[in-house]
Write an enzyme that holds these catalytic residues in place. Sequence first.
Site, PDB file in Angstrom:
ATOM      1  N   GLU A 183      -8.232  -5.091   5.205  1.00  0.00           N
ATOM      2  CA  GLU A 183      -8.064  -4.736   3.794  1.00  0.00           C
ATOM      3  C   GLU A 183      -6.885  -5.467   3.161  1.00  0.00           C
ATOM      4  OE1 GLU A 183      -9.018  -0.338   3.011  1.00  0.00           O
ATOM      5  OE2 GLU A 183      -8.653  -0.390   5.170  1.00  0.00           O
TER       6      GLU A 183
ATOM      7  N   HIS B  80     -17.794   2.199   7.782  1.00  0.00           N
ATOM      8  CA  HIS B  80     -16.352   2.251   8.012  1.00  0.00           C
ATOM      9  C   HIS B  80     -16.019   3.595   8.648  1.00  0.00           C
ATOM     10  CE1 HIS B  80     -12.037   1.383   6.833  1.00  0.00           C
ATOM     11  NE2 HIS B  80     -12.000   2.665   7.143  1.00  0.00           N
TER      12      HIS B  80
ATOM     13  N   LYS C 291       3.365   0.832   3.014  1.00  0.00           N
ATOM     14  CA  LYS C 291       3.023  -0.233   3.947  1.00  0.00           C
ATOM     15  C   LYS C 291       3.164  -1.577   3.240  1.00  0.00           C
ATOM     16  CE  LYS C 291      -0.394   2.611   6.382  1.00  0.00           C
ATOM     17  NZ  LYS C 291      -1.822   2.727   6.772  1.00  0.00           N
TER      18      LYS C 291
ATOM     19  N   ARG D 131      -2.780  -1.970  -3.303  1.00  0.00           N
ATOM     20  CA  ARG D 131      -3.942  -1.118  -3.107  1.00  0.00           C
ATOM     21  C   ARG D 131      -3.777   0.086  -4.038  1.00  0.00           C
ATOM     22  NH1 ARG D 131      -4.877   4.061   0.380  1.00  0.00           N
ATOM     23  NH2 ARG D 131      -7.105   4.318   0.048  1.00  0.00           N
TER      24      ARG D 131
ATOM     25  N   ASN E 134     -10.179   7.607  10.651  1.00  0.00           N
ATOM     26  CA  ASN E 134      -9.860   9.000  10.338  1.00  0.00           C
ATOM     27  C   ASN E 134     -10.617   9.405   9.079  1.00  0.00           C
ATOM     28  OD1 ASN E 134      -8.355  11.497  10.693  1.00  0.00           O
ATOM     29  ND2 ASN E 134      -7.277  10.915   8.835  1.00  0.00           N
TER      30      ASN E 134
ATOM     31  N   ASN F 244       0.875  -1.172   0.000  1.00  0.00           N
ATOM     32  CA  ASN F 244       0.000   0.000   0.000  1.00  0.00           C
ATOM     33  C   ASN F 244       0.909   1.217   0.000  1.00  0.00           C
ATOM     34  OD1 ASN F 244      -1.778   2.102   0.454  1.00  0.00           O
ATOM     35  ND2 ASN F 244      -2.854   1.111   2.147  1.00  0.00           N
TER      36      ASN F 244
ATOM     37  N   ARG G 151     -11.593  15.756   7.421  1.00  0.00           N
ATOM     38  CA  ARG G 151     -12.367  16.117   6.232  1.00  0.00           C
ATOM     39  C   ARG G 151     -13.761  16.579   6.634  1.00  0.00           C
ATOM     40  NH1 ARG G 151     -10.814  10.597   3.783  1.00  0.00           N
ATOM     41  NH2 ARG G 151      -8.778  10.941   2.836  1.00  0.00           N
TER      42      ARG G 151
ATOM     43  N   HIS H 267     -12.889   3.337   0.051  1.00  0.00           N
ATOM     44  CA  HIS H 267     -12.871   2.310   1.102  1.00  0.00           C
ATOM     45  C   HIS H 267     -13.506   1.013   0.592  1.00  0.00           C
ATOM     46  CE1 HIS H 267     -12.875   5.643   4.426  1.00  0.00           C
ATOM     47  NE2 HIS H 267     -11.648   5.290   4.115  1.00  0.00           N
TER      48      HIS H 267
ATOM     49  N   ASP I  15      -8.419  13.148  16.304  1.00  0.00           N
ATOM     50  CA  ASP I  15      -8.500  11.778  16.788  1.00  0.00           C
ATOM     51  C   ASP I  15      -9.726  11.616  17.685  1.00  0.00           C
ATOM     52  OD1 ASP I  15      -7.880   9.504  18.798  1.00  0.00           O
ATOM     53  OD2 ASP I  15      -6.339   9.244  17.259  1.00  0.00           O
ATOM     54  N   MET I  16     -10.528  10.600  17.408  1.00  0.00           N
ATOM     55  CA  MET I  16     -11.757  10.380  18.167  1.00  0.00           C
ATOM     56  C   MET I  16     -11.476  10.207  19.657  1.00  0.00           C
ATOM     57  SD  MET I  16     -15.021  10.065  18.330  1.00  0.00           S
ATOM     58  CE  MET I  16     -15.506  10.025  16.589  1.00  0.00           C
TER      59      MET I  16
END
Length: 400
Positions: A385, A208, A14, A91, A211, A7, A241, A180, A283-284
Site C-alpha cells: 500500500e 485482502h 507510520k 493514506r 486483521n 499513514n 470485527r 482497503h 490473531d490467525m
Amino acid sequence: MKILVINAGSSSMKFTLYSMENEQILAKGLFERLGYDKPNMVYKRPDGYKFEAEIPVKNHVEALKKICEKLVDPEDGVLKSLSEITAIGHRVLHGGEKITAPVKIDDKAKEIIRECFPLGPLHNPANLAGIEACEEEMPGVPNVGVFDTQFHMTMPPEAYLYAIPYDFYKKYGIRKYGFHGTSHHYVTLATAKFLNQKVEDTTIITCHLGNGCSMAAVKNSKVIDTTMGLTPLEGLMMGTRCGDLDPAAVIRLVDLGHTTAEVDKILNKQSGLYGVGDINSGDMRDMLAAAEKGSERAELALKMFARRIVKYIGAYYVLLDGPQAISFTGGVGEFSVPMRKRIMDQLGSLGLKLDDGRNAECFGKAGVISTDDSSWKAIVMPTDEELMIARSVVDTLHLK
C-alpha cells in the site's frame, strides 16, 4: 525524487521514505501510543540498522518532528536536508463521494476530509492531523491524499445502495463505500502484470485477509462490488470485527441495556476470531495453533472465517461471469498456508483446485497455488500500500 508516505492513525504514525527512481525504500518506521504514556518510535533502514526508543511526544505534530529529525540525523539519517523530499503522500480513510481519485491537498480537500469525520470518526481526524503536521513541518512541500474508498467508487448503484429509504442515502450518505482500496488497487495491477495481461482485460477477485478483511470483484480494472460497507465493519469475519450481521442484533443489544458506544466496541473490537475463538486473541496464527491443540472454539472460529470467504467467492464468481483469477493478499492471505487450504478445498465446484506443494512454497511471495487443470487461477500476491501511495503521488503531481 524522494517521496515520504505517511499513514497517521488515531494513536500512531507510520512513515516510509522512497527514492522513486528505482522505488527503493530509504527508511521506514512508526510512532506508537501517541496520546498515551510512553510513546514508542521505531526507525529502520534497509541496511539492517534499527533504532527503537520511548520518546515523549504528545501528538502527531511532535511525532513528525522527531521523524524528520531522525531522517536528517548525521549518523542515523538518509537525507542531508528535508528539502530533498519532493512530496508527501497520505493514506486517508474516507473521501465520501466527492473524492474518487488521489488529490493534491488544498483547503477544499481538507474540508471534504472534515465532512467525512462522521463516516470515519477514528481515522479521518487522525489522517487530517498527519496532513497538517506535514504542512507545518515542511511548508511548501506538496501533500497528496490517497483514499481507501476511491478504488471502489466505480461500483454501480445496485451494488452500493442499501435497501433502506432512499432519502437516507441522499441526506446522510448512507451507502456502501468499501475500504482497503489502495491494497485492492495495487493487487489488481500486480495480478494483471503477473498474468501478462493489460489491467483493462483482467477480471479477478481480490481477497485482502489480515486483521481487517475485505474482498472486491474487479471487472476490467473496475470494482463492481466489495464486501466492506458504510464502514469497515461489514462483510467478512475479521480479527476482531464481526462482519455481516443482522441489524436487529444491534437493536436487541441496545434493548438489553448496552449503549451504542458499547455495541460499537463489541462489534469492532471484541468480535470476529477474537470473540468466537475463546483464546483471548484475534490473531490467525494463535487461532490455528489453538485449533491444532484441540480447541473446539478455535476450530469453530476458523470454520466460520473460511465459510464467509467461500460464500463471497461464490457470489463474486457469478457476478464476474467466471473470473480469471483470485488473488490472496494481506498478512493472512500472503502467509497463512493452512487458511488458504481451508478456503481452496471448498472451491472444487467452481473448477478451482489447490496444489498443496505450490501453496506451501508461496509463503509471502507471489505465485500460483492452484493446479494446472483448474479452470481459473488462485494466486498469492503480496500487497504494498505504501508503494501504491508513493506511485499515486508521482502520477497526481505529474512528477515523471
